[in-house]
Design a protein around this motif. Structure first.
Motif, PDB file in Angstrom:
ATOM      1  N   VAL A   1       0.848  -1.189   0.000  1.00 14.49           N
ATOM      2  CA  VAL A   1       0.000   0.000   0.000  1.00 14.49           C
ATOM      3  C   VAL A   1       0.885   1.241   0.000  1.00 14.49           C
ATOM      4  O   VAL A   1       1.730   1.411   0.892  1.00 14.49           O
ATOM      5  CB  VAL A   1      -0.938   0.016   1.220  1.00 14.49           C
ATOM      6  CG1 VAL A   1      -1.852   1.237   1.170  1.00 14.49           C
ATOM      7  CG2 VAL A   1      -1.747  -1.275   1.277  1.00 14.49           C
ATOM      8  N   LEU A   2       0.681   2.107  -0.986  1.00 17.49           N
ATOM      9  CA  LEU A   2       1.531   3.283  -1.168  1.00 17.49           C
ATOM     10  C   LEU A   2       0.697   4.559  -1.107  1.00 17.49           C
ATOM     11  O   LEU A   2      -0.377   4.628  -1.705  1.00 17.49           O
ATOM     12  CB  LEU A   2       2.251   3.203  -2.517  1.00 17.49           C
ATOM     13  CG  LEU A   2       3.082   1.929  -2.740  1.00 17.49           C
ATOM     14  CD1 LEU A   2       3.603   1.884  -4.160  1.00 17.49           C
ATOM     15  CD2 LEU A   2       4.243   1.864  -1.744  1.00 17.49           C
ATOM     16  N   PRO A   3       1.167   5.590  -0.391  1.00 18.07           N
ATOM     17  CA  PRO A   3       0.425   6.851  -0.335  1.00 18.07           C
ATOM     18  C   PRO A   3       0.481   7.584  -1.662  1.00 18.07           C
ATOM     19  O   PRO A   3       1.550   7.732  -2.269  1.00 18.07           O
ATOM     20  CB  PRO A   3       1.148   7.630   0.767  1.00 18.07           C
ATOM     21  CG  PRO A   3       2.527   7.065   0.790  1.00 18.07           C
ATOM     22  CD  PRO A   3       2.394   5.614   0.413  1.00 18.07           C
ATOM     23  N   LEU A   4      -0.671   8.034  -2.094  1.00 15.20           N
ATOM     24  CA  LEU A   4      -0.769   8.699  -3.397  1.00 15.20           C
ATOM     25  C   LEU A   4       0.106   9.939  -3.482  1.00 15.20           C
ATOM     26  O   LEU A   4       0.622  10.276  -4.547  1.00 15.20           O
ATOM     27  CB  LEU A   4      -2.233   9.067  -3.647  1.00 15.20           C
ATOM     28  CG  LEU A   4      -2.566   9.783  -4.955  1.00 15.20           C
ATOM     29  CD1 LEU A   4      -2.142   8.962  -6.160  1.00 15.20           C
ATOM     30  CD2 LEU A   4      -4.056  10.091  -5.002  1.00 15.20           C
ATOM     31  N   GLY A   5       0.295  10.638  -2.341  1.00 16.62           N
ATOM     32  CA  GLY A   5       1.061  11.872  -2.357  1.00 16.62           C
ATOM     33  C   GLY A   5       2.465  11.721  -2.907  1.00 16.62           C
ATOM     34  O   GLY A   5       3.032  12.679  -3.447  1.00 16.62           O
TER      35      GLY A   5
END
Length: 294
Positions: free
Chosen positions: A266-270
């Motif tokens: 899971v990767l933060p979109l920012g």
């Protein structure tokens, strides 16, 4: 290995942005897109936010935070393969019959692409505003999961618990897969044990101020103690070393997560902003396709 993008609805709160992001994520090979949740945010709160060092919510609380299910419906309409997940919806704040209906409807209309990520909540002041006891939120969550699953079975459902009671009711449409996967989120041992006992997956939330890696073993152990197959519990986890600009080899970082048993990174979109048209396809080519994700 599968890959997910987190914080979609706070980064792109409008309809056009949601659909643009969803299309780009699907084309790049991401498995899923996540949306966060709060019903209301109090102007003043004393509850410590557990996912930042200073205990305060990041950003401006006046910024738009669309309802995750409504926002994910726009993402679903713009795509054909991308999975959709609430990460996480605060389950004890919802009426479980109403939520079961909403979730099953979105799952059916998206062709069975919804995962229901749930959490017990941390913001006491939000519970107070909705008139829901904060202290009983764990027991309420466990019961709501069971009640929703009873409704999703597609037959006259009955349930009698501490907080929920109904008899001989139908909730349609039924989820295409017979139920909607429930992914338990949280950074505590209680969350990990709940995932092992009741969940279809476990997501130690990004940004926790504790080491969440040991919680994977807690979830597996709880599953075994409950007579469930620990390998059937999907494990989702962040991977800072895979992010653009981290200075690390993303392939090495993702491979390490795979060795730890993680099935969805899971990767933060920012980390991919502002130029999604460039950054997402590049990550898809350099990382996702190297791991064989669709």
């Amino acid at each position: 290995m599968k890959f997910a993008l987190h914080f979609g609805n706070t980064s792109f709160p409008d309809a056009a942005g949601a659909m643009r992001l969803a299309r780009l994520a699907e084309a790049a090979g991401f498995d899923s897109l996540f949306a966060v949740d709060h019903v209301v945010l109090p102007e003043h709160y004393d509850s410590p936010y557990p996912y930042s060092a200073n205990g305060r919510l990041p950003g401006n609380i006046t910024a738009a935070m669309p309802d995750p299910l409504v926002w994910l419906a726009f993402a679903a309409a713009a795509t054909t393969r991308l999975r959709l997940m609430t990460a996480v919806i605060i389950l004890p704040l919802r009426n479980p019959l109403v939520l079961a209906k909403q979730v099953a409807t979105l799952d059916a209309m998206s062709g069975g692409r919804l995962d229901l990520g749930i959490g017990v909540g941390w913001l006491r002041e939000e519970f107070d505003a909705l008139g829901i006891p904060f202290a009983a939120r764990g027991r309420r969550t466990d019961e709501y999961i069971a009640a929703m699953r009873a409704l999703w079975r597609g037959e006259p459902a009955s349930f009698a618990g501490e907080f929920v009671r109904f008899e001989g009711v139908r909730c349609t449409p039924a989820p295409p897969r017979g139920a909607v996967p429930v992914i338990v989120g949280g950074h505590s041992e209680a969350a990990a044990r709940r995932a092992g006992r009741l969940g279809d997956g476990f997501f130690p939330s990004i940004g926790a101020q504790v080491d969440t890696l040991p919680l994977l073993a807690v979830a597996r152990r709880a599953a075994a103690e409950a007579g469930r197959d620990p390998a059937a519990i999907e494990l989702l986890m962040g991977c800072p070393g895979a992010l653009p600009g981290s200075g690390q080899d993303p392939l090495v970082a993702v491979e390490e997560r795979r060795r730890q048993g993680v099935g969805r990174v899971v990767l933060p979109l920012g980390a991919f902003l502002p130029d999604l048209e460039d950054s997402l396809p590049r990550f898809g080519e350099q990382v996702i396709r190297r791991f064989g994700a669709a």
